[in-house]
Design an enzyme around this catalytic site. Structure first.
Site, PDB file in Angstrom:
ATOM      1  N   CYS A  34      -8.782-125.553  99.526  1.00  0.00           N
ATOM      2  CA  CYS A  34      -8.444-126.938  99.423  1.00  0.00           C
ATOM      3  C   CYS A  34      -7.916-127.439 100.942  1.00  0.00           C
ATOM      4  O   CYS A  34      -7.743-126.631 101.750  1.00  0.00           O
ATOM      5  CB  CYS A  34      -7.385-127.037  98.369  1.00  0.00           C
ATOM      6  SG  CYS A  34      -7.545-126.397  96.880  1.00  0.00           S
ATOM      7  N   TYR A  94     -16.495-120.870  88.096  1.00  0.00           N
ATOM      8  CA  TYR A  94     -14.940-120.758  88.607  1.00  0.00           C
ATOM      9  C   TYR A  94     -14.184-119.933  87.642  1.00  0.00           C
ATOM     10  O   TYR A  94     -14.072-120.687  86.701  1.00  0.00           O
ATOM     11  CB  TYR A  94     -14.437-121.801  89.154  1.00  0.00           C
ATOM     12  CG  TYR A  94     -13.065-121.541  90.054  1.00  0.00           C
ATOM     13  CD1 TYR A  94     -12.680-120.620  90.761  1.00  0.00           C
ATOM     14  CD2 TYR A  94     -12.328-122.822  89.695  1.00  0.00           C
ATOM     15  CE1 TYR A  94     -11.310-120.494  91.422  1.00  0.00           C
ATOM     16  CE2 TYR A  94     -10.795-122.825  90.230  1.00  0.00           C
ATOM     17  CZ  TYR A  94     -10.423-121.598  90.947  1.00  0.00           C
ATOM     18  OH  TYR A  94      -9.190-121.402  91.447  1.00  0.00           O
ATOM     19  N   HIS A 151      -7.645-117.873  89.989  1.00  0.00           N
ATOM     20  CA  HIS A 151      -6.317-118.349  90.405  1.00  0.00           C
ATOM     21  C   HIS A 151      -5.732-118.956  89.192  1.00  0.00           C
ATOM     22  O   HIS A 151      -4.805-119.673  89.326  1.00  0.00           O
ATOM     23  CB  HIS A 151      -6.499-119.796  91.462  1.00  0.00           C
ATOM     24  CG  HIS A 151      -7.185-119.110  92.734  1.00  0.00           C
ATOM     25  ND1 HIS A 151      -8.352-119.367  93.161  1.00  0.00           N
ATOM     26  CD2 HIS A 151      -6.694-118.309  93.666  1.00  0.00           C
ATOM     27  CE1 HIS A 151      -8.669-118.893  94.210  1.00  0.00           C
ATOM     28  NE2 HIS A 151      -7.491-118.223  94.578  1.00  0.00           N
TER      29      HIS A 151
END
Length: 683
Positions: free
Chosen positions: A29, A171, A174
């Protein structure tokens, strides 16, 4: 003679595409995202120019039901989002690198504050994205919802291929993606084919991989990003348990495994708590289960450690987010044998605060990060000098060192004066505190570069008065004289000096860093709220003191939430036996006690102590600047500028930025115009 790092520059096949080397910028990010596509493209393009063989996006939302606002990530909701993504791909391809995109539906991690669509999850439960405490609950995804998510993901993959991406992610990392939420037992209580056994809980991830391969797998590589360990023991995925088993189940299905640990605060742990290669014990098993290439991270900055990880079979590609931010040209410097020129990441996570504070990314080591497009700054190239005018830089801390270095790189004759015998200012002092040793890299890299430049003269141990500055005869003076911690307690909470602040048992961070230490029972009042209060408390405990940390904030080291380390700091202090008193301010200091006032109720309490440490505001050391201003007005000096903490105390990253900015702007006429470009919405 062969380069000992040649193995890092071998090409690696990833399904239908080939990475030109083993340097892989994993998704990260940046606070730019869909809001600043030109800045994002320029930033990623610089990475490719610097030699990263694969350059990826951040999280890219596939649908409005996965709206991560207020965070600024990528978006590929519709065809209209393709041109912005194409801009990044073109910037990356221009330098021969592959472009990767991390598609995701974020499930519980998306509060959907902008779209106002109910979030989706394997069951109905509170979301944990946004603030972490948003009063928002997801709804249980039914079979139609699951089919829709698969359809949205496939459509986004087709858009990504149209945009030109070479690697497309599924994905599950996390704890931020719907696919991972289905995987995790504590979130998934379903009794249908998507719940219960691990095989059922893996089903959605498997389907997303298969759908994506069917849609674009003939031309694009399909990557899976999986957090193989949540560091929660039996409560979560573990690298010895279900994390291992998920990889075993899907081993040959994707073209690439991108593996790490969860959550983000573990994956991007600061150097205060984890060192280079810290994820290896968790991810090393993956290559034993699959023939497909594996990429992993661990804040690798040393080429020796990178080579070791490859040769030991831990991974095939060296993944990096933070090291690629600190030095986008790290691969090129290794290839050219310029190891000493690598601008090593210090692991402070200031880059992370770009995302957590919704602003453009920044870096302590690399002041050009996030400025590639809007200021047209390049990390390795700087405009040559415009004149032969020499410059005097007073102060050898982070601002002064960077200013002198960058001016020297431009070709100016520079004299760098430092009052102390050791250069580095606050960095030299703070890097000696517990856990901050790697922060010294800010100093070491700049000294190394300065030593290479014949046009910079350095004079340590040379304090200067205003008259001495004028006698030196330099027409241009830049002052980077730093700041000192206040001794009276003034700060964001207290507007008047604390009664008793002039007693002899009062200390500041400057005292402690100069090894003037208190003893016995110590009250540390932290109104700074970043790292200083916590590290000083740890220092004092290790010196045998009994410490109580008092802070007006609701959390200890409050601002470190944004660097992902607040919980670690608090846990560490608690394990050391530090007493914690949040939401309290000092009201008065007595010879053998302090009076505390609760910041909400106003209730007061007495706390016995033998010493008090005040970590509040800092005072700029701007006396020299004030003394020289008349010389500027009279024309004795042609220019005078104060930078860094001497202008306005801030974090180290801002001091480095201020020094770099002053060097870039030197010899430019003053202007009231906005000094950077802005990406505006056209109406």
């Amino acid at each position: 003679m062969s380069n000992p790092f040649d193995i890092l520059f071998e090409p690696v096949r990833i399904g239908p595409v080939v990475a030109p080397n083993r340097f892989y910028q994993v998704p990260h990010c940046n606070g730019l995202g869909y809001r600043m596509p030109q800045a994002l493209a320029a930033m990623r393009g610089i990475k490719a120019e610097g030699g990263w063989g694969v350059v990826c996006t951040e999280e890219v939302e596939i649908h409005h039901s996965s709206d991560l606002s207020p965070y600024i990530e990528g978006r590929l909701w519709a065809d209209e989002d393709i041109p912005a993504m194409q801009r990044m791909v073109e910037a990356v391809h221009r330098h021969g690198a592959l472009a990767g995109i991390e598609l995701t539906h974020n499930g519980y991690d998306a509060s959907n504050l902008t779209s106002r669509t109910p979030p989706l999850g394997p069951r109905s439960m509170s979301v944990f994205g946004g603030s972490g405490f948003d009063p928002v609950q997801a709804r249980r995804a039914d079979k139609e919802d699951i089919r829709n998510v698969r359809r949205w993901h496939r459509a986004a993959a087709l858009r990504a291929r149209h945009a030109g991406f070479d690697i497309i992610y599924c994905y599950a990392g996390h704890s931020m993606s719907l696919a991972m939420h289905f995987l995790i037992r504590r979130y998934n209580d379903r009794t249908d084919e998507y719940g219960g056994s691990l095989e059922n809980r893996v089903r959605l991830l498997r389907e997303l991989i298969e759908d994506t391969k069917e849609a674009v797998g003939d031309t694009c590589a399909i990557a899976v990003r999986l957090a193989v360990d949540e560091l929660l023991g039996e409560e979560g995925l573990t690298s010895q348990g279900e994390g291992h088993d998920v990889v075993a189940m899907l081993a040959e299905l994707p073209d690439l495994w991108d593996v790490n640990i969860s959550n983000w605060s573990h994956d991007s742990a600061t150097s205060r708590f984890e060192k280079e290669g810290f994820q290896e014990p968790y991810i090393a098993f993956v290559k034993t289960l699959t023939s497909k290439p594996v990429v992993g991270v661990g804040r690798y900055t040393s080429p020796e450690a990178m080579v070791s990880a490859i040769r030991r079979g831990v991974m095939d590609l060296i993944g990096a987010a933070r090291p690629s931010i600190a030095d986008p040209f790290l691969p090129q410097k290794i290839k050219e044998g310029r190891i000493e020129d690598i601008r090593e990441c210090i692991g402070c996570n200031i880059c992370v605060t770009g995302d957590t504070r919704y602003v453009p990314i920044r870096c302590t080591q690399n002041p050009t990060m996030g400025e590639e497009w809007r200021r047209e700054w390049h990390p390795e190239i700087i405009a040559p000098k415009k004149s032969d005018r020499p410059v005097l830089v007073v102060g050898g801390g982070p601002a002064g060192l960077e200013c002198a270095r960058a001016l020297g790189q431009r070709g100016y004759e520079v004299a760098l004066i430092e009052a102390r015998r050791e250069l580095g200012g606050r960095v030299a002092l703070e890097s000696k505190l517990p856990g901050l040793r790697e922060w010294r890299r800010v100093l070491d890299w700049r000294l190394t570069q300065i030593q290479k430049l014949k046009n910079i003269s350095v004079y340590p141990g040379s304090p200067m008065t205003a008259s001495e500055v004028l006698e030196a005869g330099y027409p241009h003076v830049i002052l980077a004289t730093g700041a000192q911690w206040r001794r009276d307690g003034l700060g964001r909470t207290l507007w008047q000096p604390i009664p008793g602040h002039d007693l002899p048992h009062i200390f500041t961070p400057d005292d402690l860093m100069a090894e003037r230490l208190p003893a016995g029972r110590v009250v540390l009042f932290d109104d700074d709220h970043y790292y200083m209060g916590g590290v000083l408390a740890e220092l004092l405990v290790r010196q045998g003191c009994q410490v109580t940390l008092v802070t007006p904030a609701p959390l200890v080291s409050y601002w470190t939430q944004f660097t992902l380390e607040q919980e670690r700091i608090q846990r560490g202090l608690m394990s050391l036996g530090v007493g914690l008193q949040p939401q309290h301010a000092l009201q008065a200091i007595q010879p053998e006690a302090v009076t505390l006032a609760h910041t909400v109720s106003g209730a007061t309490t007495e706390l016995p102590c033998e010493a008090v440490v005040l970590v509040t505001d800092r005072q700029p050391n701007d006396a020299l600047y004030q003394a020289l201003k008349p010389a500027l007005a009279e024309g004795v000096l042609q220019s005078l500028r104060v930078i860094g903490d001497a202008e306005a105390p801030n974090i180290i990253a801002q001091a480095v930025f201020a020094g770099h900015l002053a060097a870039r702007e030197f010899d430019d006429p003053p202007s009231d115009e906005t000094p950077f470009r802005i990406e505006r919405v056209t109406v």
